[in-house]
Enzyme design. Structure first.
Site, PDB file in Angstrom:
ATOM      1  N   HIS A 186       4.601 -11.037   0.957  1.00 15.66           N
ATOM      2  CA  HIS A 186       5.026 -10.685  -0.408  1.00 15.66           C
ATOM      3  C   HIS A 186       5.589 -11.938  -1.076  1.00 15.66           C
ATOM      4  CE1 HIS A 186       4.812  -6.291   0.342  1.00 15.66           C
ATOM      5  NE2 HIS A 186       5.201  -6.609   1.564  1.00 15.66           N
ATOM      6  N   HIS A 212      -0.252 -10.763   5.271  1.00 13.09           N
ATOM      7  CA  HIS A 212       0.763  -9.856   4.724  1.00 13.09           C
ATOM      8  C   HIS A 212       2.007 -10.666   4.346  1.00 13.09           C
ATOM      9  CE1 HIS A 212       2.651  -5.593   4.855  1.00 13.09           C
ATOM     10  NE2 HIS A 212       3.562  -6.401   4.346  1.00 13.09           N
ATOM     11  N   HIS A 227       0.863  -0.080   2.940  1.00 16.15           N
ATOM     12  CA  HIS A 227       2.000   0.023   3.854  1.00 16.15           C
ATOM     13  C   HIS A 227       2.027   1.464   4.373  1.00 16.15           C
ATOM     14  CE1 HIS A 227       3.246  -3.700   2.007  1.00 16.15           C
ATOM     15  NE2 HIS A 227       4.325  -3.767   2.752  1.00 16.15           N
ATOM     16  N   GLU A 252       6.365   2.966   7.864  1.00 14.28           N
ATOM     17  CA  GLU A 252       7.507   2.062   8.038  1.00 14.28           C
ATOM     18  C   GLU A 252       8.756   2.876   8.317  1.00 14.28           C
ATOM     19  OE1 GLU A 252       7.434  -0.732   4.639  1.00 14.28           O
ATOM     20  OE2 GLU A 252       8.499  -2.109   5.963  1.00 14.28           O
ATOM     21  N   ASP A 277       5.510 -10.945   6.459  1.00  9.58           N
ATOM     22  CA  ASP A 277       6.041  -9.972   5.505  1.00  9.58           C
ATOM     23  C   ASP A 277       6.815 -10.693   4.392  1.00  9.58           C
ATOM     24  OD1 ASP A 277       6.298  -7.440   4.531  1.00  9.58           O
ATOM     25  OD2 ASP A 277       7.787  -6.742   5.966  1.00  9.58           O
ATOM     26  N   THR A 283       3.739  -7.819  -6.943  1.00  9.24           N
ATOM     27  CA  THR A 283       3.728  -6.798  -8.001  1.00  9.24           C
ATOM     28  C   THR A 283       3.846  -7.520  -9.340  1.00  9.24           C
ATOM     29  OG1 THR A 283       5.995  -6.523  -7.170  1.00  9.24           O
ATOM     30  CG2 THR A 283       4.599  -4.621  -7.062  1.00  9.24           C
ATOM     31  N   GLY A 313       6.562  -1.282  -1.286  1.00 10.76           N
ATOM     32  CA  GLY A 313       7.822  -0.776  -1.850  1.00 10.76           C
ATOM     33  C   GLY A 313       8.614   0.038  -0.852  1.00 10.76           C
TER      34      GLY A 313
HETATM   35  C1  6MZ Z   1       7.514  -2.408   1.779  1.00 13.98           C
HETATM   36  C2  6MZ Z   1       7.980  -4.448   0.842  1.00 13.98           C
HETATM   37  C3  6MZ Z   1       8.492  -4.926   2.079  1.00 13.98           C
HETATM   38  O1  6MZ Z   1       5.907  -8.017  -5.051  1.00 13.98           O
HETATM   39  O2  6MZ Z   1       8.001  -8.940  -6.034  1.00 13.98           O
HETATM   40  N1  6MZ Z   1       8.096  -5.444  -0.037  1.00 13.98           N
HETATM   41  N2  6MZ Z   1       7.495  -3.205   0.705  1.00 13.98           N
HETATM   42  N3  6MZ Z   1       8.007  -2.783   2.976  1.00 13.98           N
HETATM   43  C4  6MZ Z   1       8.518  -4.029   3.160  1.00 13.98           C
HETATM   44  N4  6MZ Z   1       9.067  -4.321   4.365  1.00 13.98           N
HETATM   45  C5  6MZ Z   1      10.323  -4.968   4.551  1.00 13.98           C
HETATM   46  N5  6MZ Z   1       8.855  -6.208   1.906  1.00 13.98           N
HETATM   47  C6  6MZ Z   1       8.596  -6.518   0.611  1.00 13.98           C
HETATM   48  O3  6MZ Z   1       7.575  -9.106  -3.546  1.00 13.98           O
HETATM   49  C7  6MZ Z   1       8.697  -8.325  -3.189  1.00 13.98           C
HETATM   50  C8  6MZ Z   1       8.359  -6.863  -3.131  1.00 13.98           C
HETATM   51  O4  6MZ Z   1       7.480  -6.613  -2.008  1.00 13.98           O
HETATM   52  C9  6MZ Z   1       7.718  -5.327  -1.458  1.00 13.98           C
HETATM   53  C10 6MZ Z   1       8.885  -4.715  -2.220  1.00 13.98           C
HETATM   54  O5  6MZ Z   1       8.371  -3.872  -3.212  1.00 13.98           O
HETATM   55  C11 6MZ Z   1       9.551  -5.940  -2.845  1.00 13.98           C
HETATM   56  O6  6MZ Z   1      10.264  -5.603  -4.002  1.00 13.98           O
HETATM   57  P1  6MZ Z   1       6.905  -9.118  -5.011  1.00 13.98           P
HETATM   58  O7  6MZ Z   1       6.287 -10.480  -5.107  1.00 13.98           O
END
Ligand code: 6MZ
Length: 338
Positions: free
Chosen positions: A22, A20, A196, A199, A274, A101, A169
Site C-alpha cells: 500500500h 502487496h 483482502h 484478516e 503490506d 486508494t 481497508g
Molecule cells: C487492509 C490495509 C492494510 O491506499 O492510502 N491498508 N487494508 N488491511 C491492511 N493490513 C494491515 N494496510 C493498509 O494506503 C493505505 C491504505 O491501505 C489500506 C488501508 O485502507 C489504508 O488506509 P493508500 O495508499
C-alpha cells in the site's frame, strides 16, 4: 552446506517481486518524521510512534489516520511514490505492484492523484531498473458510488500501468457484498482482482469472496478447514504478509503463521510487506524470516521468489524478463547453474 554469505545478505541480493504494498503504508519513517516536524501546530512526539507501540489489530489502522493528516497534497504523493520505489529497488526488488486508494486534495481531483502516481512510477522505474504497475484500491468503508468511480478512473488510465483493482481497508468496516458490483465492473473491463480476505474472523464473507474467485487474495489468515480446502482446490494465490500479521496481532509469531501450512501444501504464495513504513519491514526481511523460521534452504527461497512471478499481473513478456533476471543472478547468489 556452508555459505560464505549470511541469510540476510542472500535474501537482500535475491531478485524479488512485491505484489502487496500500500503506497501510503509504505512511506519512509524519516519522511513521516520530517512532515511532522514541518507541521506548525504539532504538540509532543509524532503520534505515529505511539500508535506503533500499541498492540492490536485496530491500532494498525489508527496509524493510517496519522499518515493521512501529514500526507496532504500531490507534491507529497509524488515524493513518497518515488521514495517507495527507490526503497524497493535498493533491495533488489525487480517488479512491484503498488496499490493506492485515489484521493482528492483541495482543488485536485482523484484523476490528478492517479496521474501523479503514474508519472512518478514511470520516471522512477526507468531510473532504477525496476518495473512497476499499479492497482487501484477500493477501501471497503467507501460507498458503492465511490468504488464505481475508482473503477472508472482506472479504466481511463488502463494503458498507463493500471493493471488491477484491490479491495482493502479496515475489515470491520463495510461489506464485500455491497461493493461487489464495482468489482464485477472491474472484471468486465478486463482488470485482474486481488481482494483482502480473512484478516479477521468473518467466515461468511470469506466464503463469498472465494465464490467470487478473484485472481489473488491478500492475507487469508482466519480460515476454517473447509474454506482452506476450497482455497487450495481453487489454487488462488495468496499474498502473505507475515510481519504485518504479527505486528497487528493476527498471529502469535512466525512459527504459527499459516505460511508454513500453505507452503507445505505447495499452494501459490507470494511474500509481501503490506506496509513497509508502518510495520518497519522489507521484502528481504520477509524472506529471511521464512528462511529462519521454516528452515528453507537457499534454493527453496530462490524458487519461492521465482514462482511468485507467475502470480503477478504483469504481461507475459515482462514475466519472462523477470525470470531471465532471476536465472542470471544465480552465480552471484552462489547457486549452481541448472
Ligand atoms: C487492509 C490495509 C492494510 O491506499 O492510502 N491498508 N487494508 N488491511 C491492511 N493490513 C494491515 N494496510 C493498509 O494506503 C493505505 C491504505 O491501505 C489500506 C488501508 O485502507 C489504508 O488506509 P493508500 O495508499
Amino acid at each position: 552446506m556452508e555459505h560464505a554469505e549470511s541469510l540476510e545478505g542472500f535474501c537482500k541480493k535475491l531478485p524479488k517481486i512485491e505484489l502487496h504494498a500500500h503506497l501510503n503504508g509504505s512511506i519512509r519513517m524519516s519522511t513521516i518524521q520530517e512532515l511532522w516536524d514541518r507541521k506548525a501546530d504539532r504538540s509532543g512526539d509524532l503520534p505515529f510512534l505511539e500508535a506503533q507501540k500499541t498492540k492490536d489489530f485496530q491500532s494498525a489502522f489508527s496509524m493510517f489516520s496519522v499518515i493521512y493528516q501529514l500526507v496532504q497534497g500531490l507534491d507529497v504523493i509524488d515524493r513518497i511514490t518515488r521514495e517507495v520505489i527507490e526503497d524497493f529497488a535498493k533491495e533488489n526488488v525487480i517488479y512491484v505492484e503498488l496499490r493506492t486508494t485515489l484521493k482528492a486534495y483541495d482543488d485536485k481531483t482523484k484523476l490528478d492523484y492517479l496521474d501523479v502516481v503514474l508519472k512518478a512510477m514511470r520516471e522512477t522505474a526507468a531510473l532504477h531498473n525496476i518495473e512497476v504497475n499499479l492497482l487501484v484500491s477500493i477501501n471497503r468503508a467507501e460507498s458503492l458510488e465511490n468504488a464505481m468511480e475508482a473503477v472508472e478512473l482506472a479504466v481511463q488510465r488502463k494503458d498507463q500501468g493500471v493493471v488491477g483493482i484491490d479491495l482493502c481497508g479496515n475489515p470491520v468496516c463495510g461489506k464485500f457484498s455491497e461493493l461487489r458490483p464495482a468489482l464485477e465492473k472491474a472484471r468486465r473491463e478486463g482488470f485482474k482482482l486481488t481482494l483482502h480476505a480473512a484478516e479477521i474472523v468473518n467466515y461468511g464473507e470469506t466464503q463469498e469472496i472465494l465464490d467470487f474467485s478473484p485472481e489473488r487474495l491478500g492475507h487469508a489468515v482466519f480460515m476454517t478447514d473447509d474454506l482452506k480446502s476450497q482455497l487450495f482446490s481453487k489454487k488462488i494465490p495468496v499474498e502473505i504478509c507475515i510481519t504485518s500479521n504479527i505486528k497487528s496481532q493476527s498471529c502469535d509469531g512466525p512459527l504459527g503463521h499459516h505460511f508454513g501450512e500453505f507452503y507445505r501444501k505447495s499452494h501459490p504464495i507470494i511474500l509481501c510487506t503490506d506496509d513497509m513504513g508502518v510495520f518497519c519491514t522489507s521484502v528481504s526481511q520477509e524472506f529471511s524470516i521464512v528462511g529462519d523460521t521454516f528452515q528453507l534452504g537457499r534454493e527453496e527461497l530462490y524458487d519461492l521468489s521465482l514462482s511468485s512471478i507467475d502470480c503477478s499481473f504483469a504481461s507475459e513478456a515482462s514475466k519472462e524478463t523477470f525470470r531471465r533476471r532471476m536465472r542470471e543472478s544465480r552465480t552471484s547468489l552462489g547457486l549452481e547453474n541448472k
